[in-house]
Design a protein around this motif. Structure first.
Motif, PDB file in Angstrom:
ATOM      1  N   MET A  87       0.826  -1.219   0.000  1.00 60.74           N
ATOM      2  CA  MET A  87       0.000   0.000   0.000  1.00 60.74           C
ATOM      3  C   MET A  87       0.852   1.258   0.000  1.00 60.74           C
ATOM      4  SD  MET A  87      -3.169  -0.922   2.448  1.00 60.74           S
ATOM      5  CE  MET A  87      -2.302  -1.903   3.619  1.00 60.74           C
ATOM      6  N   LEU A  88       2.019   1.192   0.659  1.00 58.73           N
ATOM      7  CA  LEU A  88       2.887   2.374   0.736  1.00 58.73           C
ATOM      8  C   LEU A  88       3.509   2.724  -0.618  1.00 58.73           C
ATOM      9  CD1 LEU A  88       4.589   1.809   4.215  1.00 58.73           C
ATOM     10  CD2 LEU A  88       2.737   3.383   3.638  1.00 58.73           C
ATOM     11  N   LEU A  89       3.465   1.783  -1.572  1.00 58.59           N
ATOM     12  CA  LEU A  89       3.957   2.082  -2.925  1.00 58.59           C
ATOM     13  C   LEU A  89       3.042   3.092  -3.617  1.00 58.59           C
ATOM     14  CD1 LEU A  89       4.670  -1.539  -4.235  1.00 58.59           C
ATOM     15  CD2 LEU A  89       6.396   0.168  -3.623  1.00 58.59           C
ATOM     16  N   ALA A  90       1.743   3.000  -3.311  1.00 58.41           N
ATOM     17  CA  ALA A  90       0.779   3.895  -3.961  1.00 58.41           C
ATOM     18  C   ALA A  90       0.474   5.110  -3.111  1.00 58.41           C
ATOM     19  CB  ALA A  90      -0.513   3.129  -4.259  1.00 58.41           C
ATOM     20  N   ASP A  91       0.680   4.998  -1.808  1.00 62.86           N
ATOM     21  CA  ASP A  91       0.381   6.102  -0.897  1.00 62.86           C
ATOM     22  C   ASP A  91       1.447   6.099   0.197  1.00 62.86           C
ATOM     23  OD1 ASP A  91      -0.581   7.912   0.918  1.00 62.86           O
ATOM     24  OD2 ASP A  91      -2.639   7.187   0.846  1.00 62.86           O
ATOM     25  N   PRO A  92       2.414   7.023   0.103  1.00 65.52           N
ATOM     26  CA  PRO A  92       3.546   6.963   1.036  1.00 65.52           C
ATOM     27  C   PRO A  92       3.212   7.395   2.462  1.00 65.52           C
ATOM     28  CG  PRO A  92       3.754   8.861  -0.403  1.00 65.52           C
ATOM     29  CD  PRO A  92       2.541   8.117  -0.857  1.00 65.52           C
ATOM     30  N   VAL A 100       1.048 -10.147  -3.916  1.00 70.01           N
ATOM     31  CA  VAL A 100       1.835  -9.429  -4.925  1.00 70.01           C
ATOM     32  C   VAL A 100       1.130  -8.158  -5.396  1.00 70.01           C
ATOM     33  CG1 VAL A 100       3.148 -11.414  -5.753  1.00 70.01           C
ATOM     34  CG2 VAL A 100       0.928 -10.904  -6.775  1.00 70.01           C
ATOM     35  N   ALA A 101      -0.129  -8.010  -5.013  1.00 71.13           N
ATOM     36  CA  ALA A 101      -0.857  -6.800  -5.390  1.00 71.13           C
ATOM     37  C   ALA A 101      -1.992  -6.574  -4.406  1.00 71.13           C
ATOM     38  CB  ALA A 101      -1.424  -6.942  -6.798  1.00 71.13           C
ATOM     39  N   VAL A 102      -2.376  -5.299  -4.275  1.00 69.28           N
ATOM     40  CA  VAL A 102      -3.444  -4.976  -3.333  1.00 69.28           C
ATOM     41  C   VAL A 102      -4.311  -3.882  -3.926  1.00 69.28           C
ATOM     42  CG1 VAL A 102      -2.132  -3.198  -2.063  1.00 69.28           C
ATOM     43  CG2 VAL A 102      -3.870  -4.507  -0.874  1.00 69.28           C
ATOM     44  N   CYS A 103      -5.596  -3.894  -3.560  1.00 68.24           N
ATOM     45  CA  CYS A 103      -6.517  -2.828  -3.965  1.00 68.24           C
ATOM     46  C   CYS A 103      -7.460  -2.569  -2.794  1.00 68.24           C
ATOM     47  CB  CYS A 103      -7.299  -3.237  -5.218  1.00 68.24           C
ATOM     48  SG  CYS A 103      -8.412  -1.954  -5.795  1.00 68.24           S
ATOM     49  N   ILE A 104      -7.518  -1.306  -2.369  1.00 67.47           N
ATOM     50  CA  ILE A 104      -8.302  -0.914  -1.196  1.00 67.47           C
ATOM     51  C   ILE A 104      -9.444  -0.016  -1.665  1.00 67.47           C
ATOM     52  CG2 ILE A 104      -8.204   0.220   1.065  1.00 67.47           C
ATOM     53  CD1 ILE A 104      -6.328  -2.177   0.870  1.00 67.47           C
ATOM     54  N   VAL A 105     -10.667  -0.352  -1.269  1.00 65.71           N
ATOM     55  CA  VAL A 105     -11.842   0.397  -1.730  1.00 65.71           C
ATOM     56  C   VAL A 105     -12.669   0.850  -0.525  1.00 65.71           C
ATOM     57  CG1 VAL A 105     -13.870   0.351  -3.229  1.00 65.71           C
ATOM     58  CG2 VAL A 105     -11.895  -1.094  -3.783  1.00 65.71           C
ATOM     59  N   ALA A 106     -12.946   2.160  -0.461  1.00 63.00           N
ATOM     60  CA  ALA A 106     -13.710   2.714   0.664  1.00 63.00           C
ATOM     61  C   ALA A 106     -15.059   3.220   0.166  1.00 63.00           C
ATOM     62  CB  ALA A 106     -12.936   3.863   1.302  1.00 63.00           C
ATOM     63  N   PRO A 107     -16.103   3.150   1.033  1.00 62.51           N
ATOM     64  CA  PRO A 107     -17.391   3.721   0.635  1.00 62.51           C
ATOM     65  C   PRO A 107     -17.316   5.248   0.629  1.00 62.51           C
ATOM     66  CG  PRO A 107     -17.509   2.852   2.879  1.00 62.51           C
ATOM     67  CD  PRO A 107     -16.128   2.553   2.379  1.00 62.51           C
ATOM     68  N   LEU A 108     -17.983   5.864  -0.359  1.00 63.69           N
ATOM     69  CA  LEU A 108     -17.987   7.331  -0.463  1.00 63.69           C
ATOM     70  C   LEU A 108     -19.339   7.887  -0.035  1.00 63.69           C
ATOM     71  CD1 LEU A 108     -16.499   8.463  -3.892  1.00 63.69           C
ATOM     72  CD2 LEU A 108     -15.675   9.035  -1.621  1.00 63.69           C
ATOM     73  N   SER A 109     -20.384   7.367  -0.690  1.00 67.74           N
ATOM     74  CA  SER A 109     -21.755   7.756  -0.377  1.00 67.74           C
ATOM     75  C   SER A 109     -22.603   6.591  -0.857  1.00 67.74           C
ATOM     76  CB  SER A 109     -22.125   9.043  -1.105  1.00 67.74           C
ATOM     77  OG  SER A 109     -21.984   8.849  -2.482  1.00 67.74           O
ATOM     78  N   MET A 158      -8.957   3.643  -3.013  1.00 63.23           N
ATOM     79  CA  MET A 158      -8.042   4.479  -2.224  1.00 63.23           C
ATOM     80  C   MET A 158      -6.584   4.136  -2.524  1.00 63.23           C
ATOM     81  SD  MET A 158     -10.315   6.126  -0.620  1.00 63.23           S
ATOM     82  CE  MET A 158      -9.351   7.110   0.497  1.00 63.23           C
ATOM     83  N   ASN A 159      -6.370   2.922  -3.015  1.00 63.91           N
ATOM     84  CA  ASN A 159      -4.994   2.445  -3.144  1.00 63.91           C
ATOM     85  C   ASN A 159      -4.986   1.229  -4.063  1.00 63.91           C
ATOM     86  OD1 ASN A 159      -2.472   1.063  -2.443  1.00 63.91           O
ATOM     87  ND2 ASN A 159      -2.365   2.486  -0.731  1.00 63.91           N
ATOM     88  N   ILE A 160      -4.086   1.220  -5.023  1.00 63.23           N
ATOM     89  CA  ILE A 160      -3.849  -0.004  -5.806  1.00 63.23           C
ATOM     90  C   ILE A 160      -2.358  -0.069  -6.109  1.00 63.23           C
ATOM     91  CG2 ILE A 160      -4.523   1.099  -8.014  1.00 63.23           C
ATOM     92  CD1 ILE A 160      -5.568  -1.794  -8.819  1.00 63.23           C
ATOM     93  N   ALA A 161      -1.771  -1.213  -5.863  1.00 68.74           N
ATOM     94  CA  ALA A 161      -0.319  -1.348  -6.057  1.00 68.74           C
ATOM     95  C   ALA A 161       0.054  -2.788  -6.329  1.00 68.74           C
ATOM     96  CB  ALA A 161       0.425  -0.851  -4.824  1.00 68.74           C
ATOM     97  N   SER A 171       8.679  -6.011  -8.568  1.00 71.76           N
ATOM     98  CA  SER A 171       9.218  -7.058  -9.444  1.00 71.76           C
ATOM     99  C   SER A 171       8.130  -7.710 -10.311  1.00 71.76           C
ATOM    100  CB  SER A 171       9.902  -8.144  -8.609  1.00 71.76           C
ATOM    101  OG  SER A 171       8.945  -8.789  -7.800  1.00 71.76           O
ATOM    102  N   GLN A 172       6.862  -7.473  -9.961  1.00 70.17           N
ATOM    103  CA  GLN A 172       5.763  -8.099 -10.708  1.00 70.17           C
ATOM    104  C   GLN A 172       4.949  -7.092 -11.521  1.00 70.17           C
ATOM    105  OE1 GLN A 172       5.350 -11.477 -10.797  1.00 70.17           O
ATOM    106  NE2 GLN A 172       7.250 -11.480  -9.626  1.00 70.17           N
ATOM    107  N   GLN A 173       5.428  -5.823 -11.557  1.00 71.39           N
ATOM    108  CA  GLN A 173       4.688  -4.820 -12.334  1.00 71.39           C
ATOM    109  C   GLN A 173       4.858  -5.068 -13.828  1.00 71.39           C
ATOM    110  OE1 GLN A 173       5.823  -0.880 -10.941  1.00 71.39           O
ATOM    111  NE2 GLN A 173       5.069  -1.278  -8.868  1.00 71.39           N
ATOM    112  N   LYS A 174       3.947  -4.496 -14.608  1.00 66.78           N
ATOM    113  CA  LYS A 174       3.942  -4.574 -16.077  1.00 66.78           C
ATOM    114  C   LYS A 174       3.751  -5.995 -16.577  1.00 66.78           C
ATOM    115  CE  LYS A 174       7.236  -0.843 -16.861  1.00 66.78           C
ATOM    116  NZ  LYS A 174       8.149  -0.298 -17.837  1.00 66.78           N
TER     117      LYS A 174
END
Ligand SMILES: CC(C)(COP(=O)(O)OP(=O)(O)OC[C@H]1O[C@@H](n2cnc3c(N)ncnc32)[C@H](O)[C@@H]1OP(=O)(O)O)[C@@H](O)C(=O)NCCC(=O)NCCS
Length: 162
Positions: A23-28, A52-61, A68-71, A75-78
């Protein structure tokens, strides 16, 4: 996934088990991650047992959510893993009846195309977002992040009132 890659297993996991180093790769900002993580849903892609990958989703309304975050681990990018994970998350929220998914990005490089390929459209600019919301300057490819581009993917039309 590109044909040369083995598909990673994707699973929803508890926010408590979300891989912070990814997560810190996408949001330091660790405090910012800690603030949105508990109210979010976390999806991760695994190679064996290793995330090897993460995606964080928060409710807005009502029925609107924000990525909020995807990374992906460097070594596994692209290799298509980010695209596979993002498609999975879109499909989960579409199936569950969400109206829209939003995402904000400070980099207008390849990340912009990454979202646009999945149908996200530019819906706003949050001027000075990174200058006012982050204590330290953030640089990507030598460019300081200043403004946040807001992108939206409409999953289904918002019902007309009346
Ligand atoms: C953005 C990210 C999640 C994309 O995941 P990914 O698995 O690397 O992306 P994919 O392999 O699915 O590729 C999507 C496209 O982006 C391109 N791409 C991915 N990483 C790239 C990089 N570092 N530089 C240039 N292009 C890149 C890919 O080449 C591909 O384009 P193509 O289909 O024309 O080849 C990942 O690169 C990442 O974690 N980046 C660091 C964190 C980040 O910036 N998160 C998003 C914040 S808005």
């Amino acid at each position: 996934m590109k044909s040369s890659d083995l598909s990673p297993r994707i699973a929803e996991t508890s926010p408590a088990d979300a891989p912070l180093e990814l997560m810190l790769l996408a949001d330091p900002s660790e405090p910012k991650v800690a603030a949105y993580l508990p109210r979010s849903r976390c999806f991760a892609a695994y190679s064996g047992v290793l995330p090897v990958a993460v995606c964080i989703v928060a409710p807005l309304s009502e029925a609107a959510y924000e990525i909020m975050n995807i990374a992906v681990t460097p070594s596994q990018q692209k290799k298509g893993i980010g695209t596979t994970l993002l498609s999975h998350v879109i499909s989960v929220f579409r199936t569950e009846g969400a109206w829209r998914l939003e995402v904000g990005t400070g980099t207008f490089g390849y990340q912009l195309a990454f979202y646009q390929r999945q149908g996200f459209r530019v819906t706003g600019i949050d001027t000075d977002f990174f200058l006012t919301n982050y204590p330290e300057p953030i640089f990507e490819d030598g460019i300081q992040l200043k403004d946040m581009l807001r992108l939206t993917l409409v999953l289904r039309p918002f019902p007309e009132k009346g």
